[in-house]
Design a protein around this motif. Structure first.
Motif, PDB file in Angstrom:
ATOM      1  N   TYR A 101       0.788  -1.224   0.000  1.00  0.00           N
ATOM      2  CA  TYR A 101       0.000   0.000   0.000  1.00  0.00           C
ATOM      3  C   TYR A 101       0.822   1.276   0.000  1.00  0.00           C
ATOM      4  O   TYR A 101       0.372   2.311   0.490  1.00  0.00           O
ATOM      5  N   ASN A 102       2.037   1.230  -0.525  1.00  0.00           N
ATOM      6  CA  ASN A 102       2.764   2.479  -0.701  1.00  0.00           C
ATOM      7  C   ASN A 102       2.294   3.112  -2.004  1.00  0.00           C
ATOM      8  O   ASN A 102       2.877   2.905  -3.062  1.00  0.00           O
ATOM      9  N   HIS A 103       1.194   3.861  -1.929  1.00  0.00           N
ATOM     10  CA  HIS A 103       0.639   4.444  -3.147  1.00  0.00           C
ATOM     11  C   HIS A 103       1.559   5.493  -3.757  1.00  0.00           C
ATOM     12  O   HIS A 103       1.533   5.715  -4.968  1.00  0.00           O
ATOM     13  N   GLY A 104       2.353   6.128  -2.915  1.00  0.00           N
ATOM     14  CA  GLY A 104       3.356   7.044  -3.419  1.00  0.00           C
ATOM     15  C   GLY A 104       2.794   8.405  -3.796  1.00  0.00           C
ATOM     16  O   GLY A 104       1.598   8.684  -3.702  1.00  0.00           O
ATOM     17  N   VAL A 105       3.698   9.275  -4.207  1.00  0.00           N
ATOM     18  CA  VAL A 105       3.358  10.611  -4.691  1.00  0.00           C
ATOM     19  C   VAL A 105       3.241  10.506  -6.210  1.00  0.00           C
ATOM     20  O   VAL A 105       4.141   9.987  -6.863  1.00  0.00           O
ATOM     21  N   SER A 106       2.128  10.983  -6.748  1.00  0.00           N
ATOM     22  CA  SER A 106       1.887  10.704  -8.166  1.00  0.00           C
ATOM     23  C   SER A 106       1.458  11.941  -8.945  1.00  0.00           C
ATOM     24  O   SER A 106       2.299  12.768  -9.299  1.00  0.00           O
ATOM     25  N   HIS A 107       0.164  12.103  -9.184  1.00  0.00           N
ATOM     26  CA  HIS A 107      -0.306  13.109 -10.128  1.00  0.00           C
ATOM     27  C   HIS A 107       0.090  14.522  -9.695  1.00  0.00           C
ATOM     28  O   HIS A 107      -0.043  14.897  -8.529  1.00  0.00           O
ATOM     29  N   ILE A 108       0.559  15.309 -10.656  1.00  0.00           N
ATOM     30  CA  ILE A 108       0.909  16.699 -10.437  1.00  0.00           C
ATOM     31  C   ILE A 108       0.271  17.515 -11.554  1.00  0.00           C
ATOM     32  O   ILE A 108       0.307  17.116 -12.723  1.00  0.00           O
ATOM     33  N   ALA A 109      -0.349  18.639 -11.212  1.00  0.00           N
ATOM     34  CA  ALA A 109      -1.007  19.479 -12.207  1.00  0.00           C
ATOM     35  C   ALA A 109      -1.017  20.915 -11.714  1.00  0.00           C
ATOM     36  O   ALA A 109      -1.041  21.177 -10.501  1.00  0.00           O
ATOM     37  N   GLN A 110      -1.021  21.850 -12.644  1.00  0.00           N
ATOM     38  CA  GLN A 110      -1.062  23.265 -12.297  1.00  0.00           C
ATOM     39  C   GLN A 110      -2.506  23.736 -12.261  1.00  0.00           C
ATOM     40  O   GLN A 110      -3.276  23.522 -13.203  1.00  0.00           O
ATOM     41  N   GLY A 111      -2.890  24.374 -11.158  1.00  0.00           N
ATOM     42  CA  GLY A 111      -4.259  24.807 -10.978  1.00  0.00           C
ATOM     43  C   GLY A 111      -4.540  26.165 -11.576  1.00  0.00           C
ATOM     44  O   GLY A 111      -3.629  26.868 -12.050  1.00  0.00           O
ATOM     45  N   PRO A 112      -5.812  26.585 -11.552  1.00  0.00           N
ATOM     46  CA  PRO A 112      -6.178  27.908 -12.063  1.00  0.00           C
ATOM     47  C   PRO A 112      -5.468  29.049 -11.348  1.00  0.00           C
ATOM     48  O   PRO A 112      -5.298  30.128 -11.921  1.00  0.00           O
ATOM     49  N   ASP A 113      -5.034  28.818 -10.100  1.00  0.00           N
ATOM     50  CA  ASP A 113      -4.326  29.840  -9.343  1.00  0.00           C
ATOM     51  C   ASP A 113      -2.840  29.903  -9.662  1.00  0.00           C
ATOM     52  O   ASP A 113      -2.102  30.707  -9.090  1.00  0.00           O
ATOM     53  N   GLY A 114      -2.390  29.020 -10.564  1.00  0.00           N
ATOM     54  CA  GLY A 114      -0.980  28.999 -10.952  1.00  0.00           C
ATOM     55  C   GLY A 114      -0.104  28.123 -10.090  1.00  0.00           C
ATOM     56  O   GLY A 114       1.049  27.861 -10.443  1.00  0.00           O
ATOM     57  N   TRP A 115      -0.641  27.639  -8.942  1.00  0.00           N
ATOM     58  CA  TRP A 115       0.145  26.773  -8.067  1.00  0.00           C
ATOM     59  C   TRP A 115       0.079  25.337  -8.559  1.00  0.00           C
ATOM     60  O   TRP A 115      -0.845  24.948  -9.299  1.00  0.00           O
ATOM     61  N   LEU A 116       1.059  24.541  -8.133  1.00  0.00           N
ATOM     62  CA  LEU A 116       1.102  23.127  -8.471  1.00  0.00           C
ATOM     63  C   LEU A 116       0.430  22.315  -7.374  1.00  0.00           C
ATOM     64  O   LEU A 116       0.667  22.550  -6.180  1.00  0.00           O
ATOM     65  N   TYR A 117      -0.384  21.355  -7.772  1.00  0.00           N
ATOM     66  CA  TYR A 117      -1.076  20.465  -6.847  1.00  0.00           C
ATOM     67  C   TYR A 117      -0.558  19.047  -7.083  1.00  0.00           C
ATOM     68  O   TYR A 117      -0.379  18.628  -8.231  1.00  0.00           O
ATOM     69  N   VAL A 118      -0.308  18.335  -5.986  1.00  0.00           N
ATOM     70  CA  VAL A 118       0.344  17.022  -6.066  1.00  0.00           C
ATOM     71  C   VAL A 118      -0.390  16.036  -5.171  1.00  0.00           C
ATOM     72  O   VAL A 118      -0.641  16.320  -3.994  1.00  0.00           O
ATOM     73  N   ASN A 119      -0.712  14.869  -5.712  1.00  0.00           N
ATOM     74  CA  ASN A 119      -1.312  13.799  -4.908  1.00  0.00           C
ATOM     75  C   ASN A 119      -0.227  13.044  -4.148  1.00  0.00           C
ATOM     76  O   ASN A 119       0.736  12.551  -4.742  1.00  0.00           O
TER      77      ASN A 119
END
Length: 440
Positions: free
Chosen positions: A183-201
């Motif tokens: 169950y080490n799902h890890g750090v995965s999806h990264i995307a830039q939001g409407p505010d310009g910041w990066l969001y990371v799962n």
């Protein structure tokens, strides 16, 4: 490979480079194959599935765009606006001119990943508004005590038509104890939001808060930076992790609509709880590992008590007609269907897809009963519900989805095997769903 092709490979090896070995016959190869899971070549082909494509919605056409030689985990648009970037789990990044036949490897994972940090699994990448490429790596470090997950987000310089990306460099490094069991799902999806910041799962390191029993592994639950959605400032030279939301077991895919609503898919536990579709808002807690879906009771005897004073935000309820898994509405999809990549389609898209989200579901890893499809979602944010319509089924193991120019949808199949017999080791392929032309 067919029996005669396998025999030819061994014949070449056994008679080349100074070898002088007795070559196998086709009959010998057939006899060996008869002792495997698939007694004949034809049985192997049948197990892989993926023969006929599913029917597309009225006015749309589905076709195979490309067969791959590897298993893709993510796709993104290249800054040139025409090509597609494809990420393999080993960190290789490939460039594919949509509808073209040639694949070019832009980056080899081995060229930028430090092998001394452990074996790598690269599960996320994106291109920001400055046309810089980010890659998210997880590395199992067995030399640490306890064994840990070394997380690195790599960053390149800006791309231009005159200057391609060079080798990415580490931009953020962190670590936490490696997960319990698988169950080490890890750090995965990264995307830039409407505010310009990066969001990371940052996925969970447990199935549901269990301690684990393996020696040399941490017997603790979640860490402060796991089971959460991070926010990072892309302008920072040395970014710091800001926790945007908590209680998310593994939000493998997320995106925003035109009004800024952030929707995230979430993979559920082995406890047969429904999979979730969450409307993510800042500083909210979405329940994990204390509460799953719309359940009122604890999923496991070991489920920890909820922290005092914390209010949980529940997933969007599925009001049908599809992916409910029962007669009543639930939050959100039937168990173990593994919702993955998700995209938003604006009002300019043709019917029936305009103004909706599309998500792919990787498919059940336990009972093979759900998923393997493309779903259309129309959320009602005021009512906190969503309608769900199945658009395509069955697919292979779709893992990501991408909008292409010309109102086309690229669907990425991780592999061709759709059952336990076939396994997950076969290469993937790319499908395109597009509006019909007069010739189709």
């Amino acid at each position: 490979l067919r029996d005669e092709e396998v025999a030819a490979v061994f014949t070449y090896v056994f008679t080349s480079w100074g070898n002088a070995l007795e070559v196998p016959t086709v009959a010998e190869i057939a006899g060996l194959r008869a002792k495997t899971k698939f007694k004949t070549f034809e049985a192997l082909q049948a197990a892989l599935g993926g023969g006929a494509l599913p029917a597309a919605p009225e006015g749309w056409h589905l076709r195979v765009a490309a067969e791959l030689s590897f298993s893709p985990v993510r796709v993104a648009m290249h800054p040139d606006g025409r090509s597609v970037l494809i990420l393999a789990q080993n960190g290789d990044v490939w460039r594919w001119p949509a509808d073209g036949a040639e694949f070019t490897r832009l980056l080899a994972g081995a060229s930028y990943i430090d092998p001394t940090l452990g074996s790598a699994s690269v599960l996320g990448f994106t291109v920001d508004r400055r046309r810089r490429l980010y890659l998210v790596s997880n590395q199992n470090d067995p030399t640490a005590r306890p064994v840990r997950n070394n997380v690195t987000i790599f960053l390149t310089g800006e791309w231009s038509a005159e200057r391609d990306w060079e080798k990415p460099a580490p931009w953020l490094r962190t670590h936490y104890p490696w997960g319990v069991g698988p169950y080490n799902h890890g750090v995965s999806h990264i995307a830039q939001g409407p505010d310009g910041w990066l969001y990371v799962n940052s996925g969970s390191r447990t199935d549901g808060g269990e301690a684990g029993t393996l020696p040399n592994f941490a017997r603790t639950g979640e860490e402060p930076i796991t089971a959460a959605l991070w926010r990072l400032n892309p302008d920072d030279e040395k970014p710091e992790i800001e926790i945007f939301a908590r209680g998310l077991r593994n939000s493998f895919g997320f995106c925003w609509d035109d009004e800024g609503h952030l929707l995230a898919t979430e993979n559920g536990p082995d406890a047969d709880a429904p999979e979730e579709l969450n409307w993510i808002e800042r500083d909210r807690h979405y329940g994990f590992p204390f509460q799953f879906s719309d359940w009122e009771t604890k999923p496991y005897p070991h489920t920890p008590d909820a922290p005092p004073g914390v209010t949980f935000t529940r997933p969007l309820r599925n009001v049908g007609p599809d992916a409910i898994g029962g007669a009543r509405a639930l939050s959100t999809f039937e168990p173990h269907s593994c919702p993955a990549g998700i995209v938003w389609l604006g009002a300019d898209w043709p019917a029936p897809l305009a103004g909706s989200f599309l998500t792919v579901r990787f498919g059940n890893l336990i009972k093979q009963e759900s998923g393997f499809d493309l779903l259309q979602l129309r959320p009602d944010f005021k009512a906190r519900t969503t309608s769900v319509h199945r658009i395509l089924h069955p697919l292979g193991r779709p893992i990501d989805v991408l909008k292409l120019p010309g109102h086309r949808i690229l669907i990425v199949e991780y592999c061709r095997g759709t059952n336990f017999a076939a396994g997950l080791g076969t290469p993937g392929r790319l499908l395109i769903l597009e509006p019909k032309t007069n010739s189709q």
